[in-house]
Design an enzyme around this catalytic site. Structure first.
Site, PDB file in Angstrom:
ATOM      1  N   LYS A 114      -0.545  24.248  38.338  1.00 28.64           N
ATOM      2  CA  LYS A 114       0.814  24.167  38.872  1.00 28.64           C
ATOM      3  C   LYS A 114       0.925  25.116  40.043  1.00 28.64           C
ATOM      4  O   LYS A 114       1.412  26.240  39.940  1.00 28.64           O
ATOM      5  CB  LYS A 114       1.840  24.519  37.785  1.00 28.64           C
ATOM      6  CG  LYS A 114       3.267  24.122  38.182  1.00 28.64           C
ATOM      7  CD  LYS A 114       3.378  22.617  38.338  1.00 28.64           C
ATOM      8  CE  LYS A 114       4.760  22.199  38.808  1.00 28.64           C
ATOM      9  NZ  LYS A 114       4.830  20.761  39.057  1.00 28.64           N
ATOM     10  N   SER A 166       5.482  15.538  38.861  1.00 28.98           N
ATOM     11  CA  SER A 166       6.308  16.559  38.226  1.00 28.98           C
ATOM     12  C   SER A 166       7.649  15.967  37.799  1.00 28.98           C
ATOM     13  O   SER A 166       7.684  15.071  36.969  1.00 28.98           O
ATOM     14  CB  SER A 166       6.474  17.750  39.166  1.00 28.98           C
ATOM     15  OG  SER A 166       6.586  18.940  38.435  1.00 28.98           O
TER      16      SER A 166
END
Length: 580
Positions: free
Chosen positions: A188, A381
């Site tokens: 991430k 996401s």
């Protein structure tokens, strides 16, 4: 008092007069434009006509009307595809003329336009492409053409694909601002531009993986249409050996070196040898698609577009507002004529709260109607968060998706405030009363609490994906941690059901709704008219539109504008992916 009252009345009358004058002017302009657009002779489709696709600009899923200016440079992706599909079965249309000099689009959007062009070509019809120069994206479309024309002074930018990321760590150090970063997942890497000076190994690896897949797909499809081996295409890119027009012609990447008027005249004469008039045979795709609109039928499929970063509140160009999105879903859900829904997504994600609100609306919608997700360029996401609950997910091989992860950022401006002479003092009733004050840093206890919140949101994200996709939590966790996938890999690992474009998603939605006859396709949300925008416009809207215009031209302003709009926890793609 009488004088004040008189002045007030005069002012009121004056304001009313100018407002009325403004509305009269707008109505006059609208009327004139309608008369001009209804000039049937100007847009007549003759026998042996040529559909002209002037692709100068950036393709988008949803065109937002701009009050302060025109939408010059903005191309409606759906209008382009609609025109091509319609022309395929129109016996009057003999060819398509592609003007590709200054065209830009995401790779999945390119794939859909390209598929439509190939379908047109299979009907035995002709395609001619012209470019002052060709970027790699515009050449990807041009490669399907029977004739590819390049301006004598132009270039063919065929040099391989790349992803460039800007890093702002030094910038923040120079202005004495310290980003306080919280994230879950080694991949991430949305926060990396704020805390590193180059890509982490994890980020570099996953970027290289999907870039290689996209490049192979790109070369394979070009090779098939131009009858050139992939190995030879790689050699061209490596050695920059087809950049100049003469080199491109010699290596069969193009078929002709000529100016635009010459290429147009040559195409017209293929089908109209005795007529030297060129322009009357060219039909604009914008006017062509508005001829003979779809008939009213009882069965409709709604295409709901979610394009841009996900934020709380209302939508605008480049942003999907949760409140506007939920209102659209409610409208679609309550309409008895809408039998199925295609959720068209092109979003890197955004606010976790907004994503969750939108996800809940979709879960409620799917209880009463089939919902199919159609993934465009980037659905990652928070974008994947809202796709997960759909009954079925369709993506292009070149779609960028996944990035299941979450992060949060605070900015400690204490040193900056001190440097410019601003001191801060506080009186508190509890140790963390000023916890989210941007001028203070976090204590160890507060950091632990931040991670606790973060972990809670991450678990919810994983559960939504697990439930929506019918995957075990262990399987979802192995796919998560912010990892990014190309559409082909996402299909293999279960994040996507099928590879294809919008048309395939619509077919699946019709199948799930058991629609066997004719059905109509409607796009939501409806864009606001200039009059509607005028009625609700404020000075803050004007400032934001001016900022958006500047941000389009300057990438750093675009990043800063996006950071400003981010509130709360974020589920967003690692960075702005622009593969060139």
């Amino acid at each position: 008092m009488k004088t004040a009252h008189f002045i007030k009345q005069v002012f009121t009358v004056a304001v009313g007069f100018f407002v009325s004058l403004l509305f009269l002017l707008l109505i006059t302009i609208w009327g004139v434009s309608q008369l001009a657009s209804n000039d049937s002779s100007k847009h007549e489709v003759r026998v042996n006509s040529i559909l002209q696709l002037n692709m100068q600009g950036r393709a988008v899923e949803l065109v937002h009307e701009s009050l302060l200016g025109s939408n010059k440079g903005i191309i409606d992706l759906n209008l382009i595809k609609k025109a091509i599909h319609k022309a395929k079965d129109d016996s009057r249309i003999k060819a398509i003329y592609l003007e590709l000099s200054y065209f830009d689009a995401g790779w999945a959007a390119l794939e859909e336009i390209r598929e439509a062009l190939l379908s047109f070509k299979k009907q035995g019809k002709t395609i001619v492409a012209y470019g002052d120069s060709y970027s790699q994206k515009s050449y990807y479309l041009a490669s399907v053409a029977d004739e590819i024309v390049l301006n004598p002074s132009g270039l063919l930018e065929f040099q391989g694909l790349s992803v460039t990321i800007d890093f702002y760590t030094k910038l923040f150090e120079n202005i004495c601002i310290k980003p306080i970063i919280f994230r879950i997942g080694a991949y991430k890497s949305a926060i990396e531009p704020l805390c590193l000076n180059k890509m982490s190994e994890e980020s570099r690896k996953q970027t290289g993986d999907y870039l290689s897949l996209l490049h192979e797909h790109f070369l394979k499809n070009i090779g098939l249409e131009r009858n050139i081996k992939v190995s030879k295409l790689k050699e061209f890119a490596h050695n920059l050996s087809v950049v100049l027009p003469t080199d491109a012609l010699y290596n069969k990447m193009i078929t002709k070196i000529a100016y635009e008027e010459e290429s147009k005249k040559s195409l017209v004469q293929q089908f109209n040898e005795s007529d030297a008039t060129v322009n009357k045979y060219f039909v604009s795709y914008k006017h062509y698609t508005h001829l003979n609109q779809q008939p009213d039928v009882a069965n409709n499929i709604a295409v709901v577009v979610a394009e841009g970063q996900i934020i709380n509140g209302v939508s605008s160009a480049g942003y999907v507002g949760a409140s506007d999105f939920v209102r659209t879903i409610e409208r679609v859900k309550k309409d008895p004529d809408i039998k199925a829904v295609v959720l068209r997504i092109d979003s890197p994600g955004g606010s976790v709260l907004a994503s969750d609100i939108m996800c809940q609306a979709i879960e409620e919608l799917k209880e009463v109607k089939p919902v199919v997700a159609s993934m465009s360029n980037v659905v990652a996401s928070g974008g994947y968060y809202i796709a997960a609950p759909c009954h079925y997910i369709v993506a292009q091989p070149t779609t960028i998706t996944g990035s299941i992860g979450i992060f949060g950022i605070l900015f400690d401006t204490t040193k900056l405030m001190q440097k410019i002479g601003i001191e801060c003092d506080v009186v508190k009733t509890s140790p963390s009363a000023d916890f989210l004050n941007p001028r203070t840093t976090c204590s160890q206890e507060e950091s632990k609490f931040f991670y606790k919140i973060l972990q809670s949101h991450y678990e919810t994200f994983l559960q939504k994906v697990s439930k929506g996709r019918g995957l075990s939590m262990n399987k979802v966790k192995s796919l998560a941690s912010g990892k990014v996938y190309a559409g082909t890999v996402a299909k293999q690992n279960g994040l996507v059901d099928e590879l294809g474009g919008m048309e395939k998603a619509i077919e699946k939605a019709a199948s799930l709704a058991n629609l066997t006859g004719t059905y109509r396709i409607g796009c939501f949300p409806y864009p606001k008219t200039k009059l509607e925008q005028l009625l609700e416009y404020t000075s803050s809207n004007i400032k934001m539109e001016l900022l958006s215009s500047l941000a389009e031209e300057h990438q750093i302003l675009n990043h800063l504008q996006a950071i400003r709009k981010r509130q709360g926890w974020q589920a967003i793609l690692p960075y702005t992916i622009d593969i060139k």
